[in-house]
Design a protein around this motif. Structure first.
Motif, PDB file in Angstrom:
ATOM      1  N   ILE A 155       8.858 -32.690 -21.780  1.00 17.07           N
ATOM      2  CA  ILE A 155       8.835 -34.003 -21.112  1.00 17.07           C
ATOM      3  C   ILE A 155       7.553 -34.079 -20.283  1.00 17.07           C
ATOM      4  O   ILE A 155       7.281 -33.197 -19.460  1.00 17.07           O
ATOM      5  N   GLU A 156       6.762 -35.112 -20.526  1.00 15.45           N
ATOM      6  CA  GLU A 156       5.519 -35.277 -19.763  1.00 15.45           C
ATOM      7  C   GLU A 156       5.811 -36.020 -18.458  1.00 15.45           C
ATOM      8  O   GLU A 156       6.910 -36.511 -18.246  1.00 15.45           O
ATOM      9  N   ASN A 291       7.277 -36.456 -11.755  1.00 14.38           N
ATOM     10  CA  ASN A 291       8.563 -35.817 -12.005  1.00 14.38           C
ATOM     11  C   ASN A 291       8.908 -35.007 -10.757  1.00 14.38           C
ATOM     12  O   ASN A 291       8.192 -34.062 -10.411  1.00 14.38           O
ATOM     13  N   GLN A 292       9.967 -35.414 -10.081  1.00 13.71           N
ATOM     14  CA  GLN A 292      10.243 -34.894  -8.737  1.00 13.71           C
ATOM     15  C   GLN A 292      11.392 -33.880  -8.753  1.00 13.71           C
ATOM     16  O   GLN A 292      12.560 -34.235  -8.603  1.00 13.71           O
ATOM     17  N   HIS A 332      20.537 -27.218 -24.736  1.00 15.84           N
ATOM     18  CA  HIS A 332      19.400 -28.031 -25.173  1.00 15.84           C
ATOM     19  C   HIS A 332      18.092 -27.473 -24.648  1.00 15.84           C
ATOM     20  O   HIS A 332      18.070 -26.700 -23.677  1.00 15.84           O
ATOM     21  N   TYR A 333      17.014 -27.895 -25.261  1.00 12.17           N
ATOM     22  CA  TYR A 333      15.668 -27.548 -24.804  1.00 12.17           C
ATOM     23  C   TYR A 333      15.369 -28.364 -23.549  1.00 12.17           C
ATOM     24  O   TYR A 333      15.767 -29.535 -23.463  1.00 12.17           O
ATOM     25  N   TYR A 334      14.681 -27.779 -22.557  1.00 12.35           N
ATOM     26  CA  TYR A 334      14.332 -28.566 -21.364  1.00 12.35           C
ATOM     27  C   TYR A 334      13.085 -27.984 -20.715  1.00 12.35           C
ATOM     28  O   TYR A 334      13.114 -26.899 -20.139  1.00 12.35           O
ATOM     29  N   ASN A 335      11.980 -28.686 -20.839  1.00 14.62           N
ATOM     30  CA  ASN A 335      10.734 -28.173 -20.254  1.00 14.62           C
ATOM     31  C   ASN A 335       9.881 -29.328 -19.742  1.00 14.62           C
ATOM     32  O   ASN A 335       8.869 -29.684 -20.333  1.00 14.62           O
ATOM     33  N   PRO A 336      10.282 -29.950 -18.613  1.00 10.66           N
ATOM     34  CA  PRO A 336       9.522 -31.092 -18.106  1.00 10.66           C
ATOM     35  C   PRO A 336       8.316 -30.652 -17.265  1.00 10.66           C
ATOM     36  O   PRO A 336       8.404 -29.680 -16.493  1.00 10.66           O
ATOM     37  N   ALA A 337       7.206 -31.363 -17.424  1.00 11.68           N
ATOM     38  CA  ALA A 337       6.035 -31.112 -16.564  1.00 11.68           C
ATOM     39  C   ALA A 337       6.376 -31.578 -15.149  1.00 11.68           C
ATOM     40  O   ALA A 337       7.165 -32.508 -14.967  1.00 11.68           O
ATOM     41  N   HIS A 338       5.799 -30.905 -14.136  1.00 11.19           N
ATOM     42  CA  HIS A 338       5.994 -31.391 -12.755  1.00 11.19           C
ATOM     43  C   HIS A 338       4.879 -30.870 -11.859  1.00 11.19           C
ATOM     44  O   HIS A 338       5.113 -30.120 -10.918  1.00 11.19           O
TER      45      HIS A 338
END
Ligand code: USQ
Length: 383
Positions: A155-156, A291-292, A332-338
């Motif tokens: 997630i960008e 992304n907080q 699930h896959y979860y890799n958000p930028a922050h």
């Protein structure tokens, strides 16, 4: 700066009012007590009583010497919101004034409609009031990480470059919300982006993960200045709920397999993030998205942290997997930028054992006030 906090009575709204007034900003907090009313309506009162907004402002002024102006009214009513903007002329507006609960929005048709009308109606009025009275002001809008859902790619931070048939452009990162509440936040983002494009507003949209915690630097240990601590299924967020469950000797309610992963942050960090956004405004005509959150955990990770803390504090904590009342991916896959807020100077407070133990100790003070029949009522996502 003159900072207008819409939803100033809420879980994050009131701590924000204290924090920004402590920093030297001129703060006005506005609320219509919607959350209090809904909590009462569906018998989901918080763990302890919270003084009304006027009273909180008085207590805060006595303890800090700082003042917070208070106004009570419905921001969905144009005559009220326009009078607030006309009178206060904010430099910065923080918009928290929304129905904040995913389960509430899934209760029934009436609750879904209230969520839609309130959330979209207030965002629309805020945009119109800004354009009319303070077109140079900066809007800091509370969105949610849940706008993105749990896609099978990274997630960008708000935006994504897409190359298609040899050409490329930048778009809002695809959204796929997991509840009707989260869907209203997606619609908010779209509405803001439209008015940023056509009217050149300055907007920061904060994609926030679930928040935990109660005490902040400003509240100290004075419980008259604490936020609502909801532990019920509708208004309580997962870690706050698990702590109350542990203290009450109620088995921790892990939904489904417990692999649901989200980005979490302490209330203190939510305040830091909002302050950073306010003090470094977006440009004119910019929709800036952050992304907080500070760190990611699965529901199982959180249950384990609370179980271990319980052990240290002499509590017997049991963990129970319940059939999941929601419709969501449990692995699930979860890799958000922050990185955006870190670049602005966020100093993260991590969820260490000491932090969990401190929150559990605060919760233990109110052990006698926990009513266990509020903990689980099974609001189902499916019809
Ligand atoms: N969960 C459990 N057991 C519980 C409660 C929750 O396993 O007893 C699970 C949920 O199924 C979900 C996760 O924990 O997978 C998070 O649930 P939550 O209730 O803490 O958070 P959520 O409903 O997503 O909403 C909260 C806030 C909302 C905010 C959102 C950020 O109430 O205002 O927008 O967190 S986010 O989750 O990133 O969308």
């Amino acid at each position: 700066m003159k900072v207008l906090i819409l939803g100033g009575d809420g879980y994050i709204g009131w701590p924000t009012a204290m924090k920004l007034s402590a920093t030297g900003h001129e703060v006005m907090a506005v609320d219509n007590y919607l959350r209090r009313r809904l909590m009462r309506d569906i018998d989901c009162e918080a763990l302890f009583e919270v003084p009304n907004l006027h009273e909180r402002a008085r207590v805060w002024e006595e303890s800090s010497g700082k003042s917070v102006e208070v106004r009570i009214g419905d921001l969905d009513d144009w005559s009220f919101i326009s009078s607030i903007f006309e009178e206060f002329k904010p430099d910065s507006i923080i918009h928290y004034a929304e129905q904040p609960s995913a389960p509430y929005s899934m209760l029934d048709r009436r609750a879904a409609r209230l969520t839609l009308d309130n959330n979209l109606g207030v965002t629309f009025n805020v945009i119109q009031a800004m354009a009319e009275y303070t077109p140079e002001a900066h809007l800091v809008k509370l969105g949610t990480m849940g706008e993105y859902g749990t896609p099978n790619i990274d997630i960008e931070e708000g935006w994504i470059e897409i190359e298609h048939k040899g050409r490329s452009d930048k778009f809002l990162f695809p959204r796929a919300a997991g509840s009707f509440y989260h869907t209203t936040k997606v619609l908010d983002t779209d509405m803001l982006w439209f008015y940023v494009r056509v009217w050149g507003l300055r907007v920061t949209d904060l994609m926030q993960g679930p928040v935990y915690g109660l005490a902040t630097e400003e509240s100290g240990e004075d419980d008259r200045l604490y936020s609502f601590l909801n532990y019920d299924e509708v208004f309580g967020t997962v870690l706050n709920r698990f702590m109350v469950q542990a203290v009450a000797g109620y088995p921790l309610t892990v939904y489904g397999r417990g692999g649901q992963t989200r980005g979490y942050l302490h209330l203190k960090d939510a305040l830091q993030c909002v302050q950073l956004a306010v003090e470094t405004p977006a440009d004119k005509g910019e929709l800036r998205v952050f992304n907080q959150f500070v760190e990611t955990f699965s529901v199982n990770d959180l249950a384990e942290l609370v179980r271990k803390s319980g052990e240290r504090l002499g509590l017997q904590v049991e963990v129970k997997n319940l059939p999941n009342p929601r419709k969501e991916a449990e692995e699930h896959y979860y890799n958000p930028a922050h990185t955006g807020l870190i670049d602005l100077g966020l100093q993260p407070n991590k969820l260490t054992d000491e932090v969990v133990d401190h929150m559990m100790e605060i919760t233990m003070r109110y052990r006698d006030q926990i009513s266990t029949d509020r903990i689980f009522r099974g609001v189902k996502w499916k019809k």
